[in-house]
Motif scaffolding. Structure first.
Motif, PDB file in Angstrom:
ATOM      1  N   GLN A   1     -74.421 -74.029   0.235  1.00  0.00           N
ATOM      2  CA  GLN A   1     -72.505 -74.486   0.043  1.00  0.00           C
ATOM      3  C   GLN A   1     -72.174 -75.624  -0.818  1.00  0.00           C
ATOM      4  N   LEU A   2     -73.415 -76.852  -1.552  1.00  0.00           N
ATOM      5  CA  LEU A   2     -73.123 -77.730  -2.477  1.00  0.00           C
ATOM      6  C   LEU A   2     -73.241 -76.486  -3.534  1.00  0.00           C
ATOM      7  N   HIS A   3     -71.933 -77.118  -4.886  1.00  0.00           N
ATOM      8  CA  HIS A   3     -71.744 -76.892  -5.557  1.00  0.00           C
ATOM      9  C   HIS A   3     -70.887 -77.727  -6.126  1.00  0.00           C
ATOM     10  N   LEU A   4     -70.826 -77.542  -7.580  1.00  0.00           N
ATOM     11  CA  LEU A   4     -69.928 -79.183  -8.619  1.00  0.00           C
ATOM     12  C   LEU A   4     -68.214 -78.599  -8.117  1.00  0.00           C
ATOM     13  N   ASP A   5     -66.858 -78.579  -7.080  1.00  0.00           N
ATOM     14  CA  ASP A   5     -65.902 -78.487  -6.759  1.00  0.00           C
ATOM     15  C   ASP A   5     -64.829 -78.682  -8.108  1.00  0.00           C
ATOM     16  N   TYR A   6     -65.275 -80.393  -8.623  1.00  0.00           N
ATOM     17  CA  TYR A   6     -64.547 -80.269  -9.777  1.00  0.00           C
ATOM     18  C   TYR A   6     -64.812 -82.333 -10.626  1.00  0.00           C
ATOM     19  N   MET A   7     -63.994 -81.550 -11.608  1.00  0.00           N
ATOM     20  CA  MET A   7     -64.305 -83.044 -12.851  1.00  0.00           C
ATOM     21  C   MET A   7     -63.779 -84.142 -12.389  1.00  0.00           C
ATOM     22  N   GLY A   8     -64.217 -85.715 -11.984  1.00  0.00           N
ATOM     23  CA  GLY A   8     -63.757 -87.092 -11.736  1.00  0.00           C
ATOM     24  C   GLY A   8     -63.798 -87.101  -9.977  1.00  0.00           C
ATOM     25  N   SER A   9     -63.441 -88.240  -9.655  1.00  0.00           N
ATOM     26  CA  SER A   9     -63.566 -88.714  -8.362  1.00  0.00           C
ATOM     27  C   SER A   9     -63.299 -87.608  -7.359  1.00  0.00           C
ATOM     28  N   CYS A  10     -63.822 -87.709  -6.081  1.00  0.00           N
ATOM     29  CA  CYS A  10     -62.722 -86.809  -5.245  1.00  0.00           C
ATOM     30  C   CYS A  10     -61.753 -87.774  -4.466  1.00  0.00           C
ATOM     31  N   LYS A  11     -60.978 -87.184  -4.165  1.00  0.00           N
ATOM     32  CA  LYS A  11     -59.035 -87.046  -4.346  1.00  0.00           C
ATOM     33  C   LYS A  11     -58.739 -86.358  -3.451  1.00  0.00           C
ATOM     34  N   TYR A  12     -57.465 -86.272  -3.044  1.00  0.00           N
ATOM     35  CA  TYR A  12     -56.921 -85.631  -2.018  1.00  0.00           C
ATOM     36  C   TYR A  12     -56.381 -84.772  -3.205  1.00  0.00           C
ATOM     37  N   ILE A  13     -56.502 -83.430  -2.472  1.00  0.00           N
ATOM     38  CA  ILE A  13     -55.974 -81.995  -2.759  1.00  0.00           C
ATOM     39  C   ILE A  13     -54.541 -81.354  -2.421  1.00  0.00           C
ATOM     40  N   PRO A  14     -53.358 -81.136  -2.713  1.00  0.00           N
ATOM     41  CA  PRO A  14     -52.724 -80.739  -1.758  1.00  0.00           C
ATOM     42  C   PRO A  14     -52.590 -79.558  -1.443  1.00  0.00           C
ATOM     43  N   TYR A  15     -52.308 -78.883  -0.453  1.00  0.00           N
ATOM     44  CA  TYR A  15     -52.342 -77.460  -0.025  1.00  0.00           C
ATOM     45  C   TYR A  15     -51.714 -76.311  -1.044  1.00  0.00           C
ATOM     46  N   CYS A  16     -52.377 -75.321  -1.864  1.00  0.00           N
ATOM     47  CA  CYS A  16     -51.863 -74.566  -2.421  1.00  0.00           C
ATOM     48  C   CYS A  16     -50.400 -73.760  -1.371  1.00  0.00           C
ATOM     49  N   THR A  17     -49.062 -73.563  -1.734  1.00  0.00           N
ATOM     50  CA  THR A  17     -48.621 -72.611  -0.915  1.00  0.00           C
ATOM     51  C   THR A  17     -48.239 -71.387  -1.373  1.00  0.00           C
ATOM     52  N   ASP A  18     -47.897 -70.117  -0.092  1.00  0.00           N
ATOM     53  CA  ASP A  18     -47.602 -68.956  -1.099  1.00  0.00           C
ATOM     54  C   ASP A  18     -46.656 -68.958  -2.353  1.00  0.00           C
ATOM     55  N   HIS A  19     -45.630 -69.925  -1.801  1.00  0.00           N
ATOM     56  CA  HIS A  19     -44.769 -69.798  -3.088  1.00  0.00           C
ATOM     57  C   HIS A  19     -45.193 -70.239  -4.336  1.00  0.00           C
ATOM     58  N   GLU A  20     -45.532 -71.100  -4.424  1.00  0.00           N
ATOM     59  CA  GLU A  20     -46.720 -71.835  -5.526  1.00  0.00           C
ATOM     60  C   GLU A  20     -48.083 -70.943  -6.036  1.00  0.00           C
ATOM     61  N   VAL A  21     -48.721 -70.221  -5.494  1.00  0.00           N
ATOM     62  CA  VAL A  21     -49.530 -69.600  -5.947  1.00  0.00           C
ATOM     63  C   VAL A  21     -48.721 -68.066  -6.764  1.00  0.00           C
ATOM     64  N   ASP A  22     -48.000 -67.639  -6.054  1.00  0.00           N
ATOM     65  CA  ASP A  22     -47.612 -66.537  -7.095  1.00  0.00           C
ATOM     66  C   ASP A  22     -47.212 -67.273  -8.351  1.00  0.00           C
ATOM     67  N   GLN A  23     -46.705 -68.442  -8.637  1.00  0.00           N
ATOM     68  CA  GLN A  23     -46.037 -68.780  -9.620  1.00  0.00           C
ATOM     69  C   GLN A  23     -47.454 -69.674 -10.290  1.00  0.00           C
ATOM     70  N   PHE A  24     -47.872 -69.818 -10.329  1.00  0.00           N
ATOM     71  CA  PHE A  24     -49.250 -70.284 -10.866  1.00  0.00           C
ATOM     72  C   PHE A  24     -50.400 -69.195 -11.816  1.00  0.00           C
ATOM     73  N   PRO A  25     -49.974 -67.771 -11.418  1.00  0.00           N
ATOM     74  CA  PRO A  25     -50.774 -67.488 -12.764  1.00  0.00           C
ATOM     75  C   PRO A  25     -49.723 -67.683 -14.602  1.00  0.00           C
ATOM     76  N   LEU A  26     -48.041 -67.216 -14.256  1.00  0.00           N
ATOM     77  CA  LEU A  26     -47.343 -67.735 -14.967  1.00  0.00           C
ATOM     78  C   LEU A  26     -46.892 -68.804 -16.134  1.00  0.00           C
ATOM     79  N   ARG A  27     -48.173 -69.599 -14.712  1.00  0.00           N
ATOM     80  CA  ARG A  27     -48.241 -70.837 -15.858  1.00  0.00           C
ATOM     81  C   ARG A  27     -49.250 -71.393 -16.771  1.00  0.00           C
ATOM     82  N   MET A  28     -50.511 -70.832 -15.995  1.00  0.00           N
ATOM     83  CA  MET A  28     -51.867 -70.161 -16.647  1.00  0.00           C
ATOM     84  C   MET A  28     -51.212 -69.020 -17.648  1.00  0.00           C
TER      85      MET A  28
END
Length: 218
Positions: A69-96
């Motif tokens: 189960q142990l993998h690299l999650d992200y670069m940098g020290s661990c911090k609070y990552i906000p929950y991604c809402t349904d509305h946000e994940v729907d809009q994410f592909p536009l920015r990406m």
């Protein structure tokens, strides 16, 4: 004997009693010291001094549930990552998509695809192109619908940049890491986005699934 002997991440080469090279787990405590900006966060929500320490620890846990189960999650020290809402994940592909669309302009030409890159740059370097920046979602959606052909190549290009080991038109968790790990601290929806891209839940993202996530027509 170790000079041309390759070991996977988390392992180092040592010569055994018979003089043959072999791979053993990297001792995490023996990893070279790192700067704060080189710290990484593991999927166990623990901050590691660097990738050497993370993968050395994973190697020592090989064969256990924690190790799998142990993998690299992200670069940098661990911090609070906000929950991604349904509305946000729907809009994410536009920015990406907008971000990917602007990569060919800033990237140096690859000799292997120099002709293709030149042709693509001609398409992008025109008055119709929406310049990179902080745009409203309505504008991003309008630009995607109006200039759809400008988005097709970058989406495919990014997939094939990640599809490396092996090149099989499937993206594994480890192949996604170079893109995902650097973006998590800034784009908290990227993890959920990739999870939902895996439509059949086989832990692999096929080219068809990848394109579908970005709204590219079959």
């Amino acid at each position: 004997p170790c000079r041309n002997f390759h070991c996977k991440r988390g392992k180092v080469c040592r010569v055994d009693k018979q003089g043959k090279p072999t791979c053993i787990c990297q001792d995490p405590t023996a990893c070279p010291s790192t700067k704060d900006y080189e710290h990484v966060c593991g999927t166990d929500n623990k901050t590691y001094d660097g990738t050497c320490q993370l993968f050395g620890t994973k190697c020592q846990l090989e064969g256990t549930k924690k190790g799998r189960q142990l993998h690299l999650d992200y670069m940098g020290s661990c911090k609070y990552i906000p929950y991604c809402t349904d509305h946000e994940v729907d809009q994410f592909p536009l920015r990406m998509r907008d971000w990917l669309k602007n990569i060919p302009i800033s990237s140096p030409l690859n000799k292997k695809c120099q002709f293709l890159c030149v042709q693509v740059k001609k398409i992008y370097q025109n008055d119709k192109r929406l310049m990179s920046g902080d745009h409203t979602f309505e504008l991003l959606l309008h630009d995607f619908e109006k200039n759809y052909h400008m988005y097709v190549y970058p989406v495919h290009w990014q997939f094939h940049q990640l599809d490396q080991h092996p090149v099989d038109r499937l993206l594994t968790h480890s192949e996604l890491v170079p893109l995902r790990a650097s973006l998590v601290p800034m784009e908290h929806c990227i993890t959920r986005f990739f999870q939902e891209c895996d439509g059949d839940q086989d832990k692999l993202i096929a080219l068809k699934e990848w394109c579908h996530c970005f709204g590219i027509k079959e």
